[in-house]
Design an enzyme around this catalytic site. Structure first.
Site, short mmCIF file in Angstrom:
data_model
loop_
_atom_site.label_atom_id
_atom_site.label_comp_id
_atom_site.label_asym_id
_atom_site.label_seq_id
_atom_site.Cartn_x
_atom_site.Cartn_y
_atom_site.Cartn_z
N CYS A 105 0.82 -1.21 0.00
CA CYS A 105 0.00 0.00 0.00
C CYS A 105 0.86 1.26 0.00
O CYS A 105 1.70 1.44 0.88
CB CYS A 105 -0.92 -0.02 1.23
N TYR A 145 -5.41 6.45 -9.16
CA TYR A 145 -6.61 5.67 -8.85
C TYR A 145 -7.83 6.20 -9.61
O TYR A 145 -8.70 5.42 -10.01
CB TYR A 145 -6.88 5.68 -7.34
#
Length: 344
Positions: free
Chosen positions: A53, A184
């Site tokens: 992450c 994203y």
């Protein structure tokens, strides 16, 4: 709607819509004065991360640069979570050795049995109660710099110098909106229009960053700051994941000379590249995002040894750690296998 960090629903793409990140995190802070009921104390908290992450990677880097390992332990989740939670499948028996739980979800539910949002990393957990204190990742790293100062190692750099905070915050906001979250917005776009707009915004910001970094070695001032940490974790994932998987394909990072040199400069700085696990990064994105990659096939490339090639950024001057010193090598239990970051 879920985020890439894991939530109760497995959907990442909403048809016809642009990607909207849920930024409502637990706002409780761990501070020197304990104003929220959680004072800074050695050994009281555990930082839970996943190397895959980018948001958690920030916390890993800052903790290391500041030398907080002896006062703040770290638990590492595996790269592939299910619809419920990140899990501790890398640990013996699949249980975190300190918190004694198999899922990060357990720590969130210990604080709020009806916790309604994504089970995200990084998270700060109070060891004695097993409760998540905060998952507010932008604030966590700033507090490491400002609230945990008493426990910084000798020679720790000032990643958030007071005279530069307004500029750091401004640059970091641009980076978050258009780059960190921008990739994203491309990858999870639910319409062509949403994708096109996100794509154009992303590369316009990367061009802006290129102009800025062509003149100076680091983003703000002449030393590494919080702003550099925040940009680096996205750049490190750009070619292995975002270029192809998220369709951010105008150029690879390795085809943008200024940003590529800048990223390699940081990568070769202790505390940055040695926290990167490309194997786990690729496993996370290509396996978890089954809507985007239904086959679950994880690509073998790209070649990683290029990250260790000379970058030439020293000619711009700057002092990476200012008046401080590089961090010591990672503790044995936190070493990333060399084949996961320096070779194929």
């Amino acid at each position: 709607m879920s985020t890439e960090d894991g939530a109760s629903e497995p959907t990442f793409v909403e048809e016809g819509r642009e990607f909207k990140r849920d930024t409502n995190y637990i706002p409780t802070r761990i501070t020197e004065d304990g104003r929220d009921g959680y004072p800074v104390e050695p050994g009281r908290y555990r930082l839970i991360v996943a190397r895959a992450c980018p948001w958690a990677n920030r916390a890993i880097i800052v903790r290391r640069l500041l030398g907080l390992e002896d006062v703040l332990s770290m638990g590492i989740c595996g790269p592939v979570h299910d619809k419920r939670s990140w899990t501790f499948d890398l640990d013996p028996g699949g249980v975190d050795p300190v918190l004694k739980i198999p899922r990060l979800q357990d720590a969130y539910f210990a604080r709020d049995p009806e916790y309604p949002r994504g089970i995200t990393v990084p998270a700060m957990v109070e060891i004695a109660t097993g409760k998540v204190v905060t998952n507010d990742y932008p604030q966590i790293t700033l507090d490491f710099s400002t609230q945990w100062k008493k426990y910084h190692r000798e020679g720790a750099p000032d990643l958030y110098p007071e005279p530069l905070r307004n500029e750091i915050d401004e640059v970091a906001e641009y980076v978050f909106r258009d780059v960190n979250n921008g990739v994203y917005r491309c990858g999870f776009a639910g319409s062509q229009q949403a994708y096109d707009e996100a794509y154009d915004t992303l590369f316009a910001r990367l061009d802006w960053l290129t102009e800025r970094l062509a003149r100076q070695r680091f983003l703000v001032g002449d030393t590494i700051t919080e702003a550099d940490v925040r940009l680096f974790t996205t750049l490190a994932r750009f070619d292995p994941v975002y270029h192809g998987h998220f369709k951010c394909n105008r150029s690879k990072l390795s085809e943008m000379p200024v940003l590529w040199d800048y990223a390699r400069d940081l990568f070769q700085t202790p505390g940055f590249g040695d926290t990167i696990d490309f194997t786990q990064i690729k496993a996370h994105y290509y396996i978890v995002h089954s809507e985007i990659n239904p086959s679950g096939i994880v690509p073998k490339g790209p070649e990683l040894t290029h990250w260790l090639e000379p970058h030439g950024r020293e000619q711009l001057g700057g002092r990476p750690f200012g008046d401080g010193t590089p961090p010591h090598p990672p503790i044995r239990s936190e070493v990333v296998p060399a084949e996961h970051w320096a070779t194929r």
